[in-house]
Design a protein around this motif. Structure first.
Motif, PDB file in Angstrom:
ATOM      1  N   SER A 189       0.806  -1.227   0.000  1.00  0.00           N
ATOM      2  CA  SER A 189       0.000   0.000   0.000  1.00  0.00           C
ATOM      3  C   SER A 189       0.836   1.272   0.000  1.00  0.00           C
ATOM      4  O   SER A 189       0.378   2.311  -0.467  1.00  0.00           O
ATOM      5  CB  SER A 189      -0.920   0.009   1.226  1.00  0.00           C
ATOM      6  N   LEU A 190       2.057   1.205   0.526  1.00  0.00           N
ATOM      7  CA  LEU A 190       2.859   2.418   0.672  1.00  0.00           C
ATOM      8  C   LEU A 190       3.984   2.538  -0.350  1.00  0.00           C
ATOM      9  O   LEU A 190       4.874   3.384  -0.200  1.00  0.00           O
ATOM     10  CB  LEU A 190       3.424   2.498   2.094  1.00  0.00           C
ATOM     11  N   LEU A 191       3.930   1.740  -1.385  1.00  0.00           N
ATOM     12  CA  LEU A 191       4.966   1.814  -2.417  1.00  0.00           C
ATOM     13  C   LEU A 191       5.072   3.198  -3.044  1.00  0.00           C
ATOM     14  O   LEU A 191       6.147   3.608  -3.489  1.00  0.00           O
ATOM     15  CB  LEU A 191       4.700   0.769  -3.511  1.00  0.00           C
ATOM     16  N   PHE A 192       3.968   3.937  -3.046  1.00  0.00           N
ATOM     17  CA  PHE A 192       4.019   5.275  -3.667  1.00  0.00           C
ATOM     18  C   PHE A 192       4.989   6.199  -2.942  1.00  0.00           C
ATOM     19  O   PHE A 192       5.565   7.096  -3.545  1.00  0.00           O
ATOM     20  CB  PHE A 192       2.613   5.891  -3.751  1.00  0.00           C
ATOM     21  N   LEU A 193       5.193   5.982  -1.636  1.00  0.00           N
ATOM     22  CA  LEU A 193       6.138   6.819  -0.896  1.00  0.00           C
ATOM     23  C   LEU A 193       7.587   6.482  -1.236  1.00  0.00           C
ATOM     24  O   LEU A 193       8.486   7.295  -1.029  1.00  0.00           O
ATOM     25  CB  LEU A 193       5.922   6.673   0.617  1.00  0.00           C
ATOM     26  N   ALA A 194       7.814   5.281  -1.756  1.00  0.00           N
ATOM     27  CA  ALA A 194       9.155   4.897  -2.205  1.00  0.00           C
ATOM     28  C   ALA A 194       9.383   5.272  -3.661  1.00  0.00           C
ATOM     29  O   ALA A 194      10.476   5.085  -4.201  1.00  0.00           O
ATOM     30  CB  ALA A 194       9.358   3.390  -2.021  1.00  0.00           C
ATOM     31  N   ASN A 195       8.331   5.812  -4.297  1.00  0.00           N
ATOM     32  CA  ASN A 195       8.374   6.064  -5.741  1.00  0.00           C
ATOM     33  C   ASN A 195       7.896   7.476  -6.075  1.00  0.00           C
ATOM     34  O   ASN A 195       7.220   7.699  -7.069  1.00  0.00           O
ATOM     35  CB  ASN A 195       7.513   5.014  -6.472  1.00  0.00           C
ATOM     36  N   ARG A 196       8.259   8.438  -5.193  1.00  0.00           N
ATOM     37  CA  ARG A 196       7.996   9.858  -5.446  1.00  0.00           C
ATOM     38  C   ARG A 196       6.523  10.179  -5.677  1.00  0.00           C
ATOM     39  O   ARG A 196       6.170  11.024  -6.492  1.00  0.00           O
ATOM     40  CB  ARG A 196       8.834  10.343  -6.626  1.00  0.00           C
ATOM     41  N   GLY A 197       5.660   9.465  -4.953  1.00  0.00           N
ATOM     42  CA  GLY A 197       4.236   9.764  -4.998  1.00  0.00           C
ATOM     43  C   GLY A 197       3.429   8.961  -5.990  1.00  0.00           C
ATOM     44  O   GLY A 197       2.203   9.070  -6.009  1.00  0.00           O
ATOM     45  N   VAL A 198       4.082   8.139  -6.804  1.00  0.00           N
ATOM     46  CA  VAL A 198       3.388   7.361  -7.843  1.00  0.00           C
ATOM     47  C   VAL A 198       3.303   5.902  -7.421  1.00  0.00           C
ATOM     48  O   VAL A 198       4.327   5.287  -7.092  1.00  0.00           O
ATOM     49  CB  VAL A 198       4.112   7.468  -9.196  1.00  0.00           C
ATOM     50  N   GLN A 199       2.094   5.346  -7.406  1.00  0.00           N
ATOM     51  CA  GLN A 199       1.936   3.929  -7.094  1.00  0.00           C
ATOM     52  C   GLN A 199       2.440   3.121  -8.299  1.00  0.00           C
ATOM     53  O   GLN A 199       1.851   3.175  -9.382  1.00  0.00           O
ATOM     54  CB  GLN A 199       0.464   3.609  -6.810  1.00  0.00           C
ATOM     55  N   PRO A 200       3.553   2.407  -8.161  1.00  0.00           N
ATOM     56  CA  PRO A 200       4.189   1.804  -9.336  1.00  0.00           C
ATOM     57  C   PRO A 200       3.362   0.714 -10.002  1.00  0.00           C
ATOM     58  O   PRO A 200       3.482   0.492 -11.203  1.00  0.00           O
ATOM     59  CB  PRO A 200       5.498   1.230  -8.768  1.00  0.00           C
ATOM     60  N   LEU A 201       2.512   0.045  -9.241  1.00  0.00           N
ATOM     61  CA  LEU A 201       1.746  -1.075  -9.807  1.00  0.00           C
ATOM     62  C   LEU A 201       0.654  -0.589 -10.756  1.00  0.00           C
ATOM     63  O   LEU A 201       0.275  -1.293 -11.685  1.00  0.00           O
ATOM     64  CB  LEU A 201       1.144  -1.922  -8.684  1.00  0.00           C
ATOM     65  N   SER A 202       0.148   0.630 -10.510  1.00  0.00           N
ATOM     66  CA  SER A 202      -0.922   1.162 -11.367  1.00  0.00           C
ATOM     67  C   SER A 202      -0.497   2.411 -12.123  1.00  0.00           C
ATOM     68  O   SER A 202      -1.222   2.899 -12.981  1.00  0.00           O
ATOM     69  CB  SER A 202      -2.136   1.504 -10.498  1.00  0.00           C
ATOM     70  N   ASN A 203       0.681   2.966 -11.775  1.00  0.00           N
ATOM     71  CA  ASN A 203       1.178   4.228 -12.337  1.00  0.00           C
ATOM     72  C   ASN A 203       0.290   5.415 -11.975  1.00  0.00           C
ATOM     73  O   ASN A 203       0.321   6.458 -12.620  1.00  0.00           O
ATOM     74  CB  ASN A 203       1.337   4.134 -13.861  1.00  0.00           C
ATOM     75  N   GLU A 204      -0.500   5.262 -10.914  1.00  0.00           N
ATOM     76  CA  GLU A 204      -1.396   6.321 -10.469  1.00  0.00           C
ATOM     77  C   GLU A 204      -0.642   7.291  -9.556  1.00  0.00           C
ATOM     78  O   GLU A 204       0.118   6.873  -8.682  1.00  0.00           O
ATOM     79  CB  GLU A 204      -2.574   5.704  -9.702  1.00  0.00           C
ATOM     80  N   ILE A 205      -0.863   8.580  -9.765  1.00  0.00           N
ATOM     81  CA  ILE A 205      -0.262   9.579  -8.887  1.00  0.00           C
ATOM     82  C   ILE A 205      -1.113   9.668  -7.618  1.00  0.00           C
ATOM     83  O   ILE A 205      -2.260  10.106  -7.653  1.00  0.00           O
ATOM     84  CB  ILE A 205      -0.181  10.948  -9.580  1.00  0.00           C
ATOM     85  N   ILE A 206      -0.544   9.250  -6.490  1.00  0.00           N
ATOM     86  CA  ILE A 206      -1.264   9.269  -5.209  1.00  0.00           C
ATOM     87  C   ILE A 206      -1.081  10.611  -4.513  1.00  0.00           C
ATOM     88  O   ILE A 206      -2.000  11.138  -3.897  1.00  0.00           O
ATOM     89  CB  ILE A 206      -0.772   8.126  -4.293  1.00  0.00           C
ATOM     90  N   CYS A 207       0.120  11.165  -4.599  1.00  0.00           N
ATOM     91  CA  CYS A 207       0.383  12.497  -4.072  1.00  0.00           C
ATOM     92  C   CYS A 207       1.522  13.097  -4.883  1.00  0.00           C
ATOM     93  O   CYS A 207       2.168  12.396  -5.667  1.00  0.00           O
ATOM     94  CB  CYS A 207       0.729  12.458  -2.580  1.00  0.00           C
TER      95      CYS A 207
END
Length: 308
Positions: free
Chosen positions: A208-226
């Motif tokens: 769930s928190l992969l987006f924080l390791a990837n500059r705000g982008v959820q890598p599995l969906s390429n969705e910008i979370i923040c």
């Protein structure tokens, strides 16, 4: 050197070596529902940016998110209020217990940071004030991040927190007296306890928190979370304040942004690599899982994961 070739074997070995630590901690008992959790359990999971997940132990066993839920609430509030949020809550380490009333009084109802209890209650107020159904919105956000539609709040834990949450109520009413809580306090507390009672597994939490390791982008969906800036800010707050009164020690020894919860979990962010989530119910005197701290510390050392 971040090697994942035999990561599952390494995780299993670290968990096995941590078994003697079970007896060195104590399961949280100030929330009666948490006191009923069996202490002889442990799990660890690592989710990497390329979509892989490695785990050992009871990594699919649900536990109570507790204070780790503060990360998700904070991201939701930052997305809604942007820089306006930081006029109502600061970003400094507290140097006081996570549920300190004295500090909040000194500082006229403005919490030191959003991951101590007062700050997280302030964030809950933002969510209640900006979502018509904030509890549902929180669960929907978490389901989106995990890809799991069955994420839920444990009703037994939720009701237990509602019944025994007097100190958190005191924090909320004190902030209300300073004009820093907008919604009605009971509604804010209901949201806060509900998000803390969310049940999740190590594998789901790491993913769930992969987006924080990837500059705000959820890598599995390429969705910008923040935004990239907000991902940086969240990681900075976790680095300085995420581990209660052991935040400095954790940064010194491990060197990763992290957040713990009294449900026994710790999650650590490894930018440009992935997320580590570990869980075991017995806590040390600071409220951090004894086994989870050991496992994450040793894993970070073996793989050379420290940011410093």
């Amino acid at each position: 050197m971040k090697q994942t070739a035999n990561l599952t074997g390494l995780l299993q070995r670290l968990l096995e070596h941590s078994r003697p630590l079970y007896s060195q901690g104590k399961v949280a008992d100030y929330i009666p529902a948490l006191a009923q959790v069996a202490p002889q359990q442990a799990a660890v999971a690592v989710a990497t940016l390329d979509g892989k997940i490695f785990s050992a132990g009871a990594a699919q066993q649900n536990f109570s998110l507790q204070s780790i839920s503060k990360i998700f609430g904070l991201v939701m509030a930052m997305n809604r209020l942007s820089d306006e949020l930081w006029q109502r809550v600061h970003m400094e380490p507290s140097g006081q217990p996570f549920n300190s009333i004295v500090q909040l009084e000194w500082e006229q109802g403005i919490p030191r940071n959003p991951v101590i209890n007062a700050g997280a209650i302030l964030v809950a107020d933002v969510l209640v004030s900006h979502y018509s159904a904030s509890k549902t919105a929180f669960l929907t956000f978490l389901r989106r991040l995990t890809g799991v539609e069955t994420i839920y709040a444990d009703q037994q834990v939720y009701l237990s927190e509602l019944e025994h949450g007097n100190r958190n109520a005191a924090l909320a009413y004190l902030m209300k007296s300073f004009g820093n809580i907008e919604a009605e306090v009971p509604q804010v507390l209901e949201h806060y306890f509900h998000q803390c009672a969310t049940a999740i597994s190590c594998e789901q939490l790491a993913r769930s928190l992969l987006f924080l390791a990837n500059r705000g982008v959820q890598p599995l969906s390429n969705e910008i979370i923040c935004s990239r800036r907000d991902a940086h800010r969240v990681n900075a707050i976790l680095s300085t304040s995420g581990m209660y009164d052991q935040s400095g020690e954790f940064a010194f020894k491990v060197g990763l942004p992290a957040k713990s919860g009294v449900g026994g979990a710790i999650v650590a962010i490894v930018p440009q690599f992935g997320v580590i989530a570990a869980w075991s119910p017995p806590l040390n005197p600071y409220g951090n899982s004894v086994v989870a701290m050991q496992v994450i510390s040793q894993l970070a050392e073996e793989l050379g994961l420290s940011l410093f």
